[in-house]
Design an enzyme around this catalytic site. Sequence first.
Site, short mmCIF file in Angstrom:
data_model
loop_
_atom_site.label_atom_id
_atom_site.label_comp_id
_atom_site.label_asym_id
_atom_site.label_seq_id
_atom_site.Cartn_x
_atom_site.Cartn_y
_atom_site.Cartn_z
N ASN A 12 -17.71 20.81 89.00
CA ASN A 12 -17.40 21.93 88.10
C ASN A 12 -15.88 22.04 88.04
O ASN A 12 -15.25 22.52 88.98
CB ASN A 12 -18.04 23.21 88.67
CG ASN A 12 -17.59 24.46 87.93
OD1 ASN A 12 -16.99 24.39 86.87
ND2 ASN A 12 -17.89 25.62 88.50
N TRP A 13 -15.33 21.61 86.93
CA TRP A 13 -13.86 21.58 86.82
C TRP A 13 -13.27 22.95 86.53
O TRP A 13 -12.06 23.12 86.55
CB TRP A 13 -13.44 20.57 85.73
CG TRP A 13 -13.48 19.14 86.20
CD1 TRP A 13 -14.18 18.63 87.27
CD2 TRP A 13 -12.78 18.03 85.63
NE1 TRP A 13 -13.96 17.29 87.39
CE2 TRP A 13 -13.11 16.90 86.38
CE3 TRP A 13 -11.93 17.89 84.53
CZ2 TRP A 13 -12.59 15.62 86.10
CZ3 TRP A 13 -11.42 16.62 84.23
CH2 TRP A 13 -11.75 15.50 85.01
N LYS A 14 -14.12 23.91 86.22
CA LYS A 14 -13.64 25.27 85.90
C LYS A 14 -12.57 25.19 84.80
O LYS A 14 -12.68 24.35 83.91
CB LYS A 14 -13.16 25.96 87.17
CG LYS A 14 -14.22 25.89 88.28
CD LYS A 14 -13.93 26.74 89.48
CE LYS A 14 -15.07 26.59 90.48
NZ LYS A 14 -14.92 27.46 91.65
N HIS A 97 -22.63 31.29 87.16
CA HIS A 97 -21.65 31.04 88.22
C HIS A 97 -21.05 32.38 88.67
O HIS A 97 -20.85 33.27 87.83
CB HIS A 97 -20.56 30.09 87.73
CG HIS A 97 -19.67 29.62 88.84
ND1 HIS A 97 -18.67 30.40 89.35
CD2 HIS A 97 -19.67 28.47 89.56
CE1 HIS A 97 -18.07 29.75 90.34
NE2 HIS A 97 -18.67 28.57 90.48
N GLU A 99 -18.17 33.25 89.27
CA GLU A 99 -16.95 33.63 88.55
C GLU A 99 -17.28 34.23 87.19
O GLU A 99 -16.58 35.13 86.71
CB GLU A 99 -16.02 32.41 88.43
CG GLU A 99 -15.40 32.07 89.79
CD GLU A 99 -15.03 30.62 90.00
OE1 GLU A 99 -14.96 29.85 89.02
OE2 GLU A 99 -14.82 30.24 91.17
N GLU A 167 -24.47 29.22 96.04
CA GLU A 167 -23.03 29.21 96.26
C GLU A 167 -22.58 30.55 96.84
O GLU A 167 -22.35 31.52 96.08
CB GLU A 167 -22.28 28.98 94.94
CG GLU A 167 -22.61 27.66 94.29
CD GLU A 167 -21.49 27.22 93.36
OE1 GLU A 167 -20.95 26.14 93.59
OE2 GLU A 167 -21.14 27.98 92.44
N GLY A 173 -13.91 27.99 96.97
CA GLY A 173 -12.45 27.84 96.89
C GLY A 173 -11.69 28.34 98.10
O GLY A 173 -10.47 28.49 98.05
N SER A 212 -16.76 24.99 98.78
CA SER A 212 -15.88 24.24 99.69
C SER A 212 -16.51 22.95 100.23
O SER A 212 -16.25 22.56 101.36
CB SER A 212 -15.41 25.13 100.85
OG SER A 212 -14.60 26.20 100.35
N GLY A 233 -16.40 22.29 93.26
CA GLY A 233 -15.31 22.76 92.41
C GLY A 233 -14.05 21.94 92.65
O GLY A 233 -13.87 20.85 92.12
N GLY A 234 -13.17 22.48 93.47
CA GLY A 234 -11.85 21.88 93.68
C GLY A 234 -11.86 20.40 93.99
O GLY A 234 -11.04 19.64 93.46
P1 PGA Z 1 -15.28 24.94 95.39
O1 PGA Z 1 -16.09 25.60 94.16
O2 PGA Z 1 -15.93 23.61 95.67
O3 PGA Z 1 -13.88 24.82 94.89
O4 PGA Z 1 -15.43 25.87 96.56
C1 PGA Z 1 -17.48 25.48 94.06
C2 PGA Z 1 -17.97 26.12 92.80
O5 PGA Z 1 -17.48 27.20 92.43
O6 PGA Z 1 -18.86 25.56 92.12
#
Ligand code: PGA
Length: 250
Positions: A12-14, A97, A99, A167, A173, A212, A233-234
């Site tokens: 997930n590149w956000k 998600h 966010e 999640e 993150g 993470s 994500g990251g």
């Molecule tokens: P992260 O994000 O791997 O950067 O913790 C995961 C996500 O929000 O899907």
Amino acid sequence: MSQSRQPIVIGNWKMNGLEASAGELNAMMAAAAGNSACKVMVCPPTTLIAGFAAKAAGSKVAIGAQDCHDAVSGAHTGDISAEMMADAGAAAIIVGHSERRADHGEADSLVCSKAEAAHRAGLVAIICVGETEAQRDAGQAEDIIGGQLEGSLPAEITAENTIIAYEPVWAIGTGRTPTLEDIEAMHSFIRGKVQALRGDVALGIRLLYGGSVKPGNAKEILGIEDVDGGLVGGASLKAEDFAGIFGVFS
Ligand code: PGA
């Protein structure tokens, strides 16, 4: 992880990535080429979906979207429908998600409508659930996740059209992760809850862990019973890191 559920690792590149990021996609495709043990998907920002889908056609990397509107079309300035995501080449859409839930006030009912929209467009819905740190500390994690599942899952789900991602909000993150025991317990709870809600279809639905995940912890986390892959994500922005995660399945 069950043999009948092929693992999938989804990036997930956000709100990250420009045309110049195509080099990372190319490197991910090269790394995934020899991997038949798991599926790999990249969900870039919407601006890159069509271009990435064209580049990734015929490769082992599928392209997904991060959100959609629940209507097919209409007067919704700035929004994009599931049908448009499909038209651009997306194979799946992340919905709910944390966010989106936090930044845009998305409630379970809207998440459910968006998952139904993904299905309507013939796409896989990747439905996210997760508790906050305060909720976990208060011993409410299962209640919260159970409630999110009750409100967010469409009535009709199949092993092919639905993926659920657990999640924990406090792990996203932050570099922090739950213990392996906590992840195992929550995934077992989620599968049981989905089975109670929707029957044995739950046994075939993939449950991903997200928060993470990185090359250094992927092997132990993705090796847990009932963890059928990861939502990353990251660590999905750089091919070297992402390949170090999905590579644990090869
Ligand atoms: P992260 O994000 O791997 O950067 O913790 C995961 C996500 O929000 O899907």
